[in-house]
Design a protein around this motif. Structure first.
Motif, PDB file in Angstrom:
ATOM      1  N   LEU A  92      64.346  79.836  65.271  1.00 54.41           N
ATOM      2  CA  LEU A  92      65.728  80.078  65.464  1.00 54.41           C
ATOM      3  C   LEU A  92      66.296  80.650  63.912  1.00 54.41           C
ATOM      4  O   LEU A  92      67.246  81.210  63.972  1.00 54.41           O
ATOM      5  CB  LEU A  92      66.448  78.836  65.794  1.00 54.41           C
ATOM      6  CG  LEU A  92      66.319  78.492  67.176  1.00 54.41           C
ATOM      7  CD1 LEU A  92      67.314  77.467  67.434  1.00 54.41           C
ATOM      8  CD2 LEU A  92      66.537  79.343  68.299  1.00 54.41           C
ATOM      9  N   LEU A 146      54.329  76.616  70.621  1.00 56.88           N
ATOM     10  CA  LEU A 146      54.814  78.037  70.775  1.00 56.88           C
ATOM     11  C   LEU A 146      53.887  78.869  71.288  1.00 56.88           C
ATOM     12  O   LEU A 146      52.713  79.235  71.049  1.00 56.88           O
ATOM     13  CB  LEU A 146      55.176  78.309  69.479  1.00 56.88           C
ATOM     14  CG  LEU A 146      55.809  79.773  69.212  1.00 56.88           C
ATOM     15  CD1 LEU A 146      57.058  80.105  69.873  1.00 56.88           C
ATOM     16  CD2 LEU A 146      56.156  79.882  67.684  1.00 56.88           C
ATOM     17  N   SER A 173      60.258  74.527  65.877  1.00 58.27           N
ATOM     18  CA  SER A 173      59.254  75.761  65.972  1.00 58.27           C
ATOM     19  C   SER A 173      59.700  76.768  64.968  1.00 58.27           C
ATOM     20  O   SER A 173      58.832  77.805  64.408  1.00 58.27           O
ATOM     21  CB  SER A 173      59.678  76.710  67.287  1.00 58.27           C
ATOM     22  OG  SER A 173      60.994  77.190  67.286  1.00 58.27           O
ATOM     23  N   LEU A 193      65.568  85.938  72.647  1.00 60.86           N
ATOM     24  CA  LEU A 193      65.647  84.752  71.466  1.00 60.86           C
ATOM     25  C   LEU A 193      66.689  84.792  70.535  1.00 60.86           C
ATOM     26  O   LEU A 193      67.121  83.751  70.289  1.00 60.86           O
ATOM     27  CB  LEU A 193      64.334  84.965  70.695  1.00 60.86           C
ATOM     28  CG  LEU A 193      63.761  84.227  69.622  1.00 60.86           C
ATOM     29  CD1 LEU A 193      63.841  82.662  70.121  1.00 60.86           C
ATOM     30  CD2 LEU A 193      62.526  84.460  68.973  1.00 60.86           C
ATOM     31  N   PHE A 252      63.161  73.986  69.813  1.00 61.78           N
ATOM     32  CA  PHE A 252      63.492  75.164  68.965  1.00 61.78           C
ATOM     33  C   PHE A 252      63.570  74.732  67.567  1.00 61.78           C
ATOM     34  O   PHE A 252      63.023  75.607  66.764  1.00 61.78           O
ATOM     35  CB  PHE A 252      64.659  75.620  69.660  1.00 61.78           C
ATOM     36  CG  PHE A 252      64.481  76.497  70.839  1.00 61.78           C
ATOM     37  CD1 PHE A 252      63.839  77.642  70.861  1.00 61.78           C
ATOM     38  CD2 PHE A 252      64.849  76.129  72.145  1.00 61.78           C
ATOM     39  CE1 PHE A 252      63.746  78.602  71.971  1.00 61.78           C
ATOM     40  CE2 PHE A 252      64.931  77.094  73.126  1.00 61.78           C
ATOM     41  CZ  PHE A 252      64.017  78.286  73.058  1.00 61.78           C
ATOM     42  N   VAL A 288      62.709  84.517  75.915  1.00 61.72           N
ATOM     43  CA  VAL A 288      62.352  83.203  76.029  1.00 61.72           C
ATOM     44  C   VAL A 288      62.379  83.102  77.467  1.00 61.72           C
ATOM     45  O   VAL A 288      63.196  83.304  78.028  1.00 61.72           O
ATOM     46  CB  VAL A 288      63.068  82.259  75.132  1.00 61.72           C
ATOM     47  CG1 VAL A 288      62.476  80.899  75.415  1.00 61.72           C
ATOM     48  CG2 VAL A 288      62.955  82.541  73.648  1.00 61.72           C
ATOM     49  N   THR A 343      64.654  70.029  74.508  1.00 65.24           N
ATOM     50  CA  THR A 343      64.436  71.505  74.125  1.00 65.24           C
ATOM     51  C   THR A 343      64.953  72.061  72.859  1.00 65.24           C
ATOM     52  O   THR A 343      64.483  72.943  72.265  1.00 65.24           O
ATOM     53  CB  THR A 343      65.072  72.276  75.591  1.00 65.24           C
ATOM     54  OG1 THR A 343      64.499  72.034  76.519  1.00 65.24           O
ATOM     55  CG2 THR A 343      65.254  73.957  75.026  1.00 65.24           C
ATOM     56  N   ILE A 379      69.514  82.256  71.865  1.00 65.51           N
ATOM     57  CA  ILE A 379      69.266  81.038  71.893  1.00 65.51           C
ATOM     58  C   ILE A 379      70.561  79.936  71.287  1.00 65.51           C
ATOM     59  O   ILE A 379      70.902  79.305  71.567  1.00 65.51           O
ATOM     60  CB  ILE A 379      67.839  80.529  71.636  1.00 65.51           C
ATOM     61  CG1 ILE A 379      66.846  81.102  72.519  1.00 65.51           C
ATOM     62  CG2 ILE A 379      68.104  79.055  71.474  1.00 65.51           C
ATOM     63  CD1 ILE A 379      66.902  80.597  73.907  1.00 65.51           C
ATOM     64  N   ILE A 414      57.447  76.492  74.375  1.00 66.34           N
ATOM     65  CA  ILE A 414      58.462  77.689  74.048  1.00 66.34           C
ATOM     66  C   ILE A 414      57.786  78.976  74.270  1.00 66.34           C
ATOM     67  O   ILE A 414      56.917  79.492  73.507  1.00 66.34           O
ATOM     68  CB  ILE A 414      59.060  77.636  72.606  1.00 66.34           C
ATOM     69  CG1 ILE A 414      59.576  76.342  72.288  1.00 66.34           C
ATOM     70  CG2 ILE A 414      60.166  78.906  72.611  1.00 66.34           C
ATOM     71  CD1 ILE A 414      59.845  76.195  71.044  1.00 66.34           C
TER      72      ILE A 414
END
Lengths: 181, 181
Positions: free
Chosen positions: A177, A125, A174, A150, A171, A57, A167, A153, A49
């Protein structure tokens, strides 16, 4: 829990560049019935990412051969022999986007699909990403860059525009979000 | 963006019960180079997140043949001919867990892996789930139920105990986890 089935044979159906189609024969330990399973055998994968200093992003829209269409996703690929997941993430990032990261850390390791794929999927990341090079694409890679804030997203996922499950899983683990909601 | 490659041939390598290994030949529209790609062809899939009236999620620990190990995930499977995603979700839920849902809605549709799989993956959220039957498992399905409070799901993901990417993507688009943080 112990498996009821044990593998008694592996046979390669066909080798592709980074994956081979394998036929695995399993035998039930009690009934002795045998069954064949399709296995896609490969080295592990990495997804990265890439976030720019401005909080964008670096997404890519890539042609995917199984569905013969373009899909919005994050950069990634198969880890080369001798590479760490971090090295593969930085290499794929630069090859596919021309971006270079100031820092990179692996945030987790998943099974992309343990019913079919032997690979694990490492998620990295990358922060402070800046464009320093032209993408260095292989003939079968057709990729267009698409920067998105970001904060957009979750909306792209909710609207179905970002619909690549791996994907979305990347996210999700990570932690990026949570701070966007 | 138009594809640089067009498919000129599809050949089945081997048929399995719900998926077939397919060799697709693509030709580059300019260089006329041809390349072969492995495609796992199947009908679409469904995953269902079953939540009980007490706020538990009905997870399953299932033996997965590609990695020859057990993996924690949510119920699901391939949609049968003539079935809607909703019908397949309810059927798989009952077959794999014995649970029946009071309500079910599809919250989104993803590509599990468009580099390799033709399938789309529909994600359903089932509420008011109660155990009414014994699971009705096929010989190659070895499954143990594992109920977990919804509030524990983010922790299970963070700790790497829940590491099936498609299950994580399903939770991500369900919107269930946002209320748990």
């Amino acid at each position: 829990m112990k498996p009821d089935w044990q593998r008694i044979n592996c046979e390669t159906l066909r080798d592709y560049r980074v994956v081979s189609a394998r036929d695995d024969t399993y035998q039930h330990i009690k009934s002795l019935e045998t069954r064949h399973f399709l296995v896609c055998d490969s080295a592990d994968w990495v997804l990265v990412i890439p976030v720019t200093p401005d909080g964008d992003v670096v997404l890519i829209r890539q042609f995917r051969f199984a569905i013969a269409d373009f899909v919005l996703e994050i950069p990634g690929g198969v880890i080369d022999p001798g590479e760490t997941p971090e090295q593969a993430a930085l290499r794929e990032l630069q090859e596919e986007t021309g971006y270079v990261a100031q820092s990179l850390n692996v945030c987790g390791s998943l099974f992309p699909n343990p019913a079919l794929n032997t690979a694990r999927l490492h998620v990295a990341l990358a922060r402070g990403c800046e464009r320093r090079f032209q993408p260095n694409l292989e003939a079968a890679e057709q990729i267009q860059l698409e920067l998105q804030p970001l904060s957009r997203i979750p909306g792209l996922i909710a609207e179905g525009q970002l619909c690549h499950a791996l994907t979305i899983a990347a996210f999700s683990i990570s932690g990026l979000l949570q701070t966007q909601r």
